[in-house]
Design a protein around this motif. Structure first.
Motif, mmCIF file in Angstrom:
data_model
loop_
_atom_site.group_PDB
_atom_site.id
_atom_site.type_symbol
_atom_site.label_atom_id
_atom_site.label_comp_id
_atom_site.label_asym_id
_atom_site.label_seq_id
_atom_site.Cartn_x
_atom_site.Cartn_y
_atom_site.Cartn_z
ATOM 1 N N TRP A 472 2.223 3.549 5.484
ATOM 2 C CA TRP A 472 1.299 2.379 4.980
ATOM 3 C C TRP A 472 2.648 1.169 5.023
ATOM 4 O O TRP A 472 3.484 1.293 4.493
ATOM 5 N N LEU A 473 1.816 -0.017 4.970
ATOM 6 C CA LEU A 473 2.810 -1.285 4.643
ATOM 7 C C LEU A 473 1.675 -1.783 3.554
ATOM 8 O O LEU A 473 0.479 -1.883 3.541
ATOM 9 N N VAL A 474 2.043 -1.671 2.089
ATOM 10 C CA VAL A 474 1.301 -2.092 1.133
ATOM 11 C C VAL A 474 1.969 -3.680 0.538
ATOM 12 O O VAL A 474 3.116 -3.958 0.730
ATOM 13 N N LEU A 475 0.730 -4.327 0.233
ATOM 14 C CA LEU A 475 1.219 -5.660 -0.143
ATOM 15 C C LEU A 475 0.662 -5.864 -1.647
ATOM 16 O O LEU A 475 -0.706 -5.701 -1.928
ATOM 17 N N LEU A 476 1.566 -6.216 -2.697
ATOM 18 C CA LEU A 476 1.209 -6.389 -3.948
ATOM 19 C C LEU A 476 1.205 -7.680 -4.403
ATOM 20 O O LEU A 476 2.079 -8.514 -3.940
ATOM 21 N N ASP A 477 0.385 -8.278 -5.168
ATOM 22 C CA ASP A 477 0.637 -9.583 -5.979
ATOM 23 C C ASP A 477 2.045 -9.275 -6.847
ATOM 24 O O ASP A 477 1.953 -8.561 -7.687
ATOM 25 N N ALA A 478 2.663 -10.350 -6.674
ATOM 26 C CA ALA A 478 4.166 -10.175 -7.402
ATOM 27 C C ALA A 478 3.813 -10.447 -8.841
ATOM 28 O O ALA A 478 4.729 -9.958 -9.382
ATOM 29 N N ARG A 479 3.318 -11.252 -9.014
ATOM 30 C CA ARG A 479 3.051 -11.648 -10.556
ATOM 31 C C ARG A 479 2.455 -10.369 -11.469
ATOM 32 O O ARG A 479 3.112 -10.230 -12.597
ATOM 33 N N GLU A 480 1.291 -9.886 -10.888
ATOM 34 C CA GLU A 480 0.727 -8.817 -11.814
ATOM 35 C C GLU A 480 1.018 -7.419 -11.362
ATOM 36 O O GLU A 480 0.565 -6.377 -11.925
ATOM 37 N N LEU A 481 1.572 -7.302 -10.013
ATOM 38 C CA LEU A 481 1.945 -6.062 -9.328
ATOM 39 C C LEU A 481 0.693 -5.304 -9.242
ATOM 40 O O LEU A 481 0.710 -4.003 -9.252
ATOM 41 N N ARG A 482 -0.108 -5.966 -8.677
ATOM 42 C CA ARG A 482 -1.470 -5.352 -8.498
ATOM 43 C C ARG A 482 -1.595 -5.082 -6.817
ATOM 44 O O ARG A 482 -1.278 -6.286 -6.170
ATOM 45 N N GLU A 483 -2.184 -4.268 -6.257
ATOM 46 C CA GLU A 483 -2.404 -4.169 -4.710
ATOM 47 C C GLU A 483 -3.500 -5.228 -4.341
ATOM 48 O O GLU A 483 -4.649 -5.156 -4.705
ATOM 49 N N ARG A 484 -3.123 -5.795 -3.200
ATOM 50 C CA ARG A 484 -4.016 -6.824 -2.641
ATOM 51 C C ARG A 484 -4.395 -6.283 -1.263
ATOM 52 O O ARG A 484 -5.550 -6.620 -0.753
ATOM 53 N N ALA A 485 -3.518 -5.554 -0.528
ATOM 54 C CA ALA A 485 -3.935 -4.989 0.860
ATOM 55 C C ALA A 485 -2.932 -4.035 1.413
ATOM 56 O O ALA A 485 -2.054 -3.898 0.699
#
Length: 511
Positions: A472-485
């Motif tokens: 997988w390539l996972v993308l996280l929101d850097a501020r909250e470290l939550r997965e976006r895609a």
């Protein structure tokens, strides 16, 4: 019998490091997208790392010996594609042609070659770029508009960032006489590149800082030159360095008590022993922090701190008359032993294995007016394991910063396959994980016109302990470290876990 079957680390699966890619992915695989990749995120994440432990019926003994495998995740208009190819190093080609290990590595001795006499081995000592392995499986860095694969030997390889083909081989002993260098050079905002390596100058061994000045039309390697030098603390046993630091006015070198015995190195070359046999840990010795002036090119300050081992410096900067060095610190060098293949395979029955990996992010804060060899006590930034740290590099490398991202190094944690974010000001931490998944180095990519240090996304390649052909390539929101895609790829053969890489925000060629 029950005790024999006990797993000390039931939540950790080290087998993700032991996979061997059998089939390259030369034609791009299209990712199955979950969530949404932001429209502003366009570019390529290149990765490097161990790709195959097997050569014919033989097997490498250390993770650092595994054949380099390059990975490419291309992000374009919300779509993501994946490729992987082996680096075509001389070592890789020789091993494949012979169908056995014929080049000695960090932890693996090659099969004896009856055609090589003792005189051949002596001659090889004077040509390290050609006599030692050029298996560049650690990292990738840009030199202008070119991308090179690195290890700690003097040879680097240019790769095509679109096809992952190996294009060119550079032996740095021919340009700046480096017999080795760190796997992590620093790339400046103006395109200049700096690295630290060892050279023999007029019969003396020196730690040298080399500058590769950016040029649009010329050859950065032809223009390379030494800008700072220092004699090793122990002349015959120079300290091992995997990374170094830079601030506005200083190059920062950490001379740790893991040293390379020059006598042992010569002996290993003559007797066909692994390079690791020349490494020695001296637990009674402190670690020194050396500041080399960027203008003077000479040692200007030296400090002492506790005995520690490190692979990666997180960041360095100057503030309020101090130089600050943040580092992923271990109490000793056992983490190197932990990466032997036998150690990984037997980790579940090794009660000490978690301690071997027990690194912590620590801060060394050193006054620029302190007397020579002032002792500095490290401060704990956060009580969690971290490795392969990354920051908002373009704007904060060498400057005061607040956040870094890393992967967990605590194999006995509840979720050992975690990405962590550390606030170096407050000590607050955030973490993200997914069941049975193990992430690679998290790479921060800032949003366009970002106003905050952590305004952007974090990219990481994941592999699964439950499915050896899933990437997988996972993308996280850097501020909250939550997965976006995330994008899922099904590979035709086992997918190994990778190490380091680089994000290219602009695509150099067609998708």
């Amino acid at each position: 019998m029950a005790e024999c079957r006990r797993k000390f680390y039931p939540n950790c699966n080290g087998n993700v490091w032991l996979r061997s890619c059998e089939v390259e992915v030369t034609d791009s695989l299209e990712g199955q997208i979950t969530g949404e990749f932001p429209s502003w995120l366009q570019g390529t994440l290149l990765r490097n790392g161990p790709g195959s432990l097997n050569v014919g019926s033989m097997r490498f003994k250390h993770l650092f010996d595994s054949a380099a495998l390059l990975h490419r995740f291309h992000i374009h208009d919300g779509h993501v594609t994946y490729q992987c190819r082996f680096l075509q190093s001389n070592t890789f080609k020789k091993n494949r042609a012979a169908n056995r290990i014929v080049v000695t590595e960090f932890g693996t001795a090659a099969v004896p070659d009856p055609c090589h006499t003792i005189f051949d081995r002596i001659a090889a000592l004077f040509n390290p770029g050609e006599s030692i392995s050029d298996n560049a499986m650690i990292s990738l860095y840009p030199f202008g508009d070119e991308i090179y694969a690195f290890t700690e030997g003097p040879v680097i390889h240019r790769i095509d960032p679109v096809t992952l083909e190996t294009m060119e081989r550079k032996n740095l002993t021919e340009s700046v006489a480096l017999v080795n260098h760190t796997s992590h050079p620093h790339v400046m905002a103006n395109g200049d590149v700096y690295n630290v390596g060892m050279s023999v100058v007029r019969g003396r061994l020196l730690h040298n800082v080399v500058k590769f000045p950016f040029t649009e039309k010329g050859d950065m390697f032809a223009e390379a030159h030494i800008v700072a030098s220092v004699k090793p603390r122990w002349s015959m046993n120079p300290a091992y360095m995997h990374t170094f630091g830079m601030t506005e006015n200083y190059f920062v070198l950490l001379e740790q008590p893991l040293s390379v015995s020059l006598v042992g190195l010569v002996r290993s070359q003559l007797t066909n022993q692994p390079i690791s046999s020349s490494l020695h840990w001296y637990p009674e010795q402190e670690t020194h922090v050396v500041l080399l002036g960027r203008e003077s090119g000479k040692e200007e300050k030296r400090y002492r701190t506790e005995t520690l081992f490190f692979l990666h410096i997180i960041n360095c900067f100057e503030e309020d008359g101090n130089v600050v060095v943040d580092v992923c610190a271990y109490k000793d060098a056992k983490v190197i032993d932990a990466m032997y293949i036998h150690a990984i395979e037997s980790m579940q029955s090794n009660a000490d294995y978690a301690e071997w990996f027990r690194g912590r992010p620590k801060r060394l804060e050193m006054s620029l007016v302190a007397p020579p060899l002032t002792r500095v006590e490290p401060k704990l930034l956060a009580d969690l394991g971290c490795e392969t740290p990354r920051i908002h590099y373009d704007l904060y490398n060498g400057r005061p910063y607040r956040y870094f991202y890393a992967i967990s190094s605590d194999v006995d944690a509840e979720n050992p396959g975690s990405i962590v974010k550390v606030d170096t000001v407050t000590g607050e931490t955030k973490s993200w994980w997914d069941k049975d998944c193990y992430p690679s180095e998290p790479v921060f990519v800032p949003s366009p016109q970002a106003k905050e240090e952590d305004e952007g996304v974090v990219l990481s390649a994941l592999v699964s302990s439950a499915d050896e052909r899933a990437v997988w390539l996972v993308l996280l929101d850097a501020r909250e470290l939550r997965e976006r895609a995330r994008a899922l790829f099904r590979t035709p053969s086992p997918a190994p876990k990778c190490l380091h890489g680089w994000f290219l925000p602009r695509e150099p060629g067609p998708c």
